[in-house]
Design an enzyme around this catalytic site. Structure first.
Site, mmCIF file in Angstrom:
data_model
loop_
_atom_site.group_PDB
_atom_site.id
_atom_site.type_symbol
_atom_site.label_atom_id
_atom_site.label_comp_id
_atom_site.label_asym_id
_atom_site.label_seq_id
_atom_site.Cartn_x
_atom_site.Cartn_y
_atom_site.Cartn_z
ATOM 1 N N PRO A 73 -6.794 0.640 17.502
ATOM 2 C CA PRO A 73 -6.274 0.102 16.231
ATOM 3 C C PRO A 73 -6.271 1.096 15.068
ATOM 4 C CG PRO A 73 -8.366 -0.912 16.814
ATOM 5 C CD PRO A 73 -7.953 -0.083 17.978
ATOM 6 N N TYR A 110 -10.068 5.550 5.524
ATOM 7 C CA TYR A 110 -10.515 5.976 6.854
ATOM 8 C C TYR A 110 -11.604 7.023 6.676
ATOM 9 C CZ TYR A 110 -6.211 3.837 8.604
ATOM 10 O OH TYR A 110 -5.203 2.958 8.911
ATOM 11 N N HIS A 139 0.853 -1.186 0.000
ATOM 12 C CA HIS A 139 0.000 0.000 0.000
ATOM 13 C C HIS A 139 0.888 1.235 0.000
ATOM 14 C CE1 HIS A 139 -4.078 -1.696 1.617
ATOM 15 N NE2 HIS A 139 -3.626 -2.357 0.552
ATOM 16 N N LYS A 177 -1.059 0.083 14.716
ATOM 17 C CA LYS A 177 0.236 0.039 15.382
ATOM 18 C C LYS A 177 0.416 -1.131 16.339
ATOM 19 C CE LYS A 177 1.838 3.450 13.276
ATOM 20 N NZ LYS A 177 2.637 2.958 12.130
ATOM 21 N N TYR A 194 2.592 6.743 9.878
ATOM 22 C CA TYR A 194 1.793 5.612 9.402
ATOM 23 C C TYR A 194 2.695 4.463 8.927
ATOM 24 C CZ TYR A 194 -2.190 3.125 7.449
ATOM 25 O OH TYR A 194 -3.152 2.192 7.211
HETATM 26 P P1 FAS Z 1 -1.697 -11.324 21.869
HETATM 27 O O1 FAS Z 1 -2.816 -10.890 22.763
HETATM 28 O O2 FAS Z 1 -1.935 -11.462 20.406
HETATM 29 O O3 FAS Z 1 -1.150 -12.763 22.349
HETATM 30 C C1 FAS Z 1 -1.016 -13.054 23.713
HETATM 31 C C2 FAS Z 1 -1.100 -14.555 23.868
HETATM 32 O O4 FAS Z 1 -0.883 -14.881 25.254
HETATM 33 C C3 FAS Z 1 -2.469 -15.108 23.504
HETATM 34 O O5 FAS Z 1 -2.344 -16.187 22.625
HETATM 35 C C4 FAS Z 1 -3.072 -15.540 24.847
HETATM 36 O O6 FAS Z 1 -3.898 -16.670 24.742
HETATM 37 C C5 FAS Z 1 -1.819 -15.845 25.646
HETATM 38 N N1 FAS Z 1 -2.023 -15.744 27.099
HETATM 39 C C6 FAS Z 1 -2.763 -14.832 27.767
HETATM 40 N N2 FAS Z 1 -2.710 -15.081 29.099
HETATM 41 C C7 FAS Z 1 -1.910 -16.190 29.265
HETATM 42 C C8 FAS Z 1 -1.485 -16.933 30.394
HETATM 43 N N3 FAS Z 1 -1.873 -16.600 31.623
HETATM 44 N N4 FAS Z 1 -0.674 -17.992 30.196
HETATM 45 C C9 FAS Z 1 -0.277 -18.327 28.937
HETATM 46 N N5 FAS Z 1 -0.654 -17.667 27.819
HETATM 47 C C10 FAS Z 1 -1.471 -16.602 27.993
HETATM 48 N N6 FAS Z 1 -3.552 -4.302 15.948
HETATM 49 C C11 FAS Z 1 -3.382 -3.697 14.754
HETATM 50 O O7 FAS Z 1 -2.253 -3.266 14.444
HETATM 51 N N7 FAS Z 1 -4.445 -3.561 13.885
HETATM 52 C C12 FAS Z 1 -5.695 -4.052 14.187
HETATM 53 O O8 FAS Z 1 -6.620 -3.921 13.407
HETATM 54 C C13 FAS Z 1 -5.901 -4.702 15.414
HETATM 55 N N8 FAS Z 1 -7.122 -5.226 15.758
HETATM 56 C C14 FAS Z 1 -7.294 -5.830 16.978
HETATM 57 C C15 FAS Z 1 -8.544 -6.353 17.374
HETATM 58 C C16 FAS Z 1 -8.716 -6.959 18.635
HETATM 59 C C17 FAS Z 1 -10.071 -7.527 19.030
HETATM 60 C C18 FAS Z 1 -7.636 -7.016 19.540
HETATM 61 C C19 FAS Z 1 -7.818 -7.611 20.914
HETATM 62 C C20 FAS Z 1 -6.398 -6.494 19.157
HETATM 63 C C21 FAS Z 1 -6.214 -5.910 17.874
HETATM 64 N N9 FAS Z 1 -4.994 -5.404 17.466
HETATM 65 C C22 FAS Z 1 -4.795 -4.802 16.280
HETATM 66 C C23 FAS Z 1 -3.865 -5.510 18.317
HETATM 67 C C24 FAS Z 1 -3.302 -6.917 18.158
HETATM 68 O O9 FAS Z 1 -3.012 -7.164 16.819
HETATM 69 C C25 FAS Z 1 -2.106 -6.992 19.057
HETATM 70 O O10 FAS Z 1 -1.277 -5.845 18.937
HETATM 71 C C26 FAS Z 1 -1.290 -8.215 18.838
HETATM 72 O O11 FAS Z 1 -2.133 -9.332 18.930
HETATM 73 C C27 FAS Z 1 -0.194 -8.222 19.886
HETATM 74 O O12 FAS Z 1 0.361 -9.468 19.908
HETATM 75 P P2 FAS Z 1 0.839 -10.114 21.301
HETATM 76 O O13 FAS Z 1 1.625 -9.116 22.053
HETATM 77 O O14 FAS Z 1 1.453 -11.415 20.928
HETATM 78 O O15 FAS Z 1 -0.483 -10.338 22.153
HETATM 79 C C1 PHB Z 2 -7.207 -4.010 9.538
HETATM 80 O O1 PHB Z 2 -7.013 -4.382 8.345
HETATM 81 O O2 PHB Z 2 -7.701 -4.774 10.402
HETATM 82 C C2 PHB Z 2 -6.819 -2.600 9.929
HETATM 83 C C3 PHB Z 2 -6.202 -1.796 8.982
HETATM 84 C C4 PHB Z 2 -5.835 -0.496 9.343
HETATM 85 C C5 PHB Z 2 -6.102 -0.047 10.625
HETATM 86 C C6 PHB Z 2 -6.730 -0.881 11.572
HETATM 87 C C7 PHB Z 2 -7.091 -2.156 11.209
HETATM 88 O O3 PHB Z 2 -5.754 1.222 10.959
#
Ligand code: FAS
Ligand code: PHB
Length: 392
Positions: free
Chosen positions: A295, A203, A72, A299, A387
């Site tokens: 989100p 956006y 992109h 980031k 970005y």
């Molecule tokens: P994660 O939360 O992905 O992974 C943590 C892991 O630890 C999980 O597998 C969990 O099961 C495990 N865990 C938890 N407690 C534990 C315990 N007690 N013992 C053992 N394991 C345990 N980021 C973006 O950049 N763009 C987005 O669009 C976006 N959308 C998102 C939507 C949602 C609903 C959420 C919740 C987050 C979103 N994020 C987004 C952010 C997301 O992508 C995180 O930044 C990313 O998953 C971070 O990765 P981890 O740090 O590995 O954490």
């Molecule tokens: C997504 O593709 O999930 C997405 C892309 C851009 C954003 C947030 C989420 O800023």
């Protein structure tokens, strides 16, 4: 059981750290409370900074994102019924972001870990981290057979996300937390339909609220609309979602949206959160375990990657050069980049969403800033360089 680095959590942070350490010859075991299928089933991020793509290549898992990731070079802003393009590539001297789902990144890392025969304990229960304020940290947990196990290690990496056990195990007096909860959520829909804007995330800021048009591939789209905090996903039929999304876009783009049945639909809350410091003795926090961003700026996953870059380099320096300089600097170094991303994510969220207390004056300020953003090279450059991701 014994290893050099015990990693709690098999999300992107834990898996990427495990892969980088393995490549440096550092033994590691991942302890994850969910099943691998559950971890893969979570639909989350979709946009990777170049830093993250480069780190995947460094970890030896960059082939598929190179092949299937979609570059992109711009983003688009829709406000007051008109769409404007921001030439991110031109404004940053040729930088880009890559559309590639977190699910795919996680799959690539899981596959590499299994191929290397590295140990990942899935469905671990009652995980506890102990002794990290001394010289002999350990992780206690119950395996699928219900048997208590103890993993002795040199270091613990808390990659267990916002609701994990690691940050919660740090004495309250040792932790400073900063949090802002936003008065709305995001209703996200994943659908196997061609994306309305395959080469630029869109956006939108309309009087009905924020919207976002993204993708996972040329045949799979990801869309979001801002919802009330207390909204329920059950109240949203697919048709209601598609109608609402279209209302928030400019007419030309709205007409081009291809609709279809949702394959995933969920509402996520939005918050900004940082825990300081990110190190407690021999326990190091990385990714969502230490910080959360709304989100909007895409980031979250990318910050997890930069934390892992810093932490893996520091651990490798410890074992290879018997120096703890990197470990001692880890928290300050990671937090410097975290706070810049927190600021950008808060700023873009504040600019693109309708708040209950925005009011007429606040609305005029949003309109003025959006107009300045698309009319000023300097303002657009500031958006673009954040970005694509600030330098490590
Ligand atoms: P994660 O939360 O992905 O992974 C943590 C892991 O630890 C999980 O597998 C969990 O099961 C495990 N865990 C938890 N407690 C534990 C315990 N007690 N013992 C053992 N394991 C345990 N980021 C973006 O950049 N763009 C987005 O669009 C976006 N959308 C998102 C939507 C949602 C609903 C959420 C919740 C987050 C979103 N994020 C987004 C952010 C997301 O992508 C995180 O930044 C990313 O998953 C971070 O990765 P981890 O740090 O590995 O954490
Ligand atoms: C997504 O593709 O999930 C997405 C892309 C851009 C954003 C947030 C989420 O800023």
């Amino acid at each position: 059981m014994r290893t050099q680095v015990a990693i709690i959590g098999a999300g992107p942070s834990g898996l990427l750290l495990g892969q980088l350490l393995h490549q440096a010859g550092i033994a590691n075991v991942i302890v994850e409370r969910q099943s691998g299928a559950y971890v893969l089933g979570r639909i989350r991020a979709g946009i990777l900074e170049q830093v993250t793509v480069d780190l995947m290549a460094e970890a030896g898992v960059g082939a598929r994102v190179q092949r299937e990731g979609i570059a992109h070079h711009s983003i688009e802003l829709v406000f007051q019924g008109t769409r404007h393009s921001i030439d991110v590539h031109g404004l940053t001297g040729g930088k880009q972001v890559t559309a590639y789902g977190q699910t795919e990144l996680t799959h690539d890392l899981m596959e590499a870990r299994a191929a290397a025969g590295l140990e990942t304990v899935y469905e671990a229960a009652d995980v506890a981290v102990q002794g990290f304020d001394g010289e002999r940290p350990q992780v206690r947990f119950k395996g699928k057979d219900g048997r208590e196990q103890v993993l002795q290690c040199d270091f613990i990496a808390g990659c267990d996300g916002f609701h994990g056990v690691c940050r919660a195990s740090v004495p309250r007096r040792a932790l400073r937390e900063y949090e802002k909860v936003y008065p709305f959520g995001w209703l996200g829909v994943l659908a196997d339909v061609p994306p309305v804007s395959p080469h630029a995330i869109v956006y939108g800021n309309s009087e009905r609220g924020f919207s976002l048009c993204s993708m996972r591939s040329m045949t799979r789209s990801r869309y979001y609309v801002q919802t009330a905090m207390d909204d329920k996903v059950e109240a949203w039929s697919d048709q209601r979602f598609w109608d609402e999304l279209r209302r928030r876009l400019d007419p030309e783009l709205a007409d081009r949206v291809v609709t279809g049945p949702s394959i995933e639909k969920s509402i996520a809350p939005l918050r900004s959160f940082v825990a300081e410091p990110m190190r407690f003795g021999r326990l190091f926090l990385a990714g969502d375990a230490a910080h959360i961003v709304p989100p909007t700026g895409a980031k979250g996953l990318n910050l997890a990657a930069s934390d892992v870059k810093y932490l893996s380099s520091a651990l490798i320096e410890h074992y290879r050069e018997h120096s703890d300089a990197g470990l001692d600097q880890y928290s300050a170094r990671a937090l410097a980049r975290v706070w810049k991303a927190e600021r950008f994510s808060w700023w873009l969220t504040s600019l693109m969403h309708r708040f209950p207390d925005t009011g007429d004056f606040g609305q005029r300020l949003q309109d003025a800033e959006l107009g300045y953003l698309v009319g000023s090279r300097a303002a657009a450059t500031a958006l673009a360089e954040n970005y694509v991701g600030l330098p490590l």
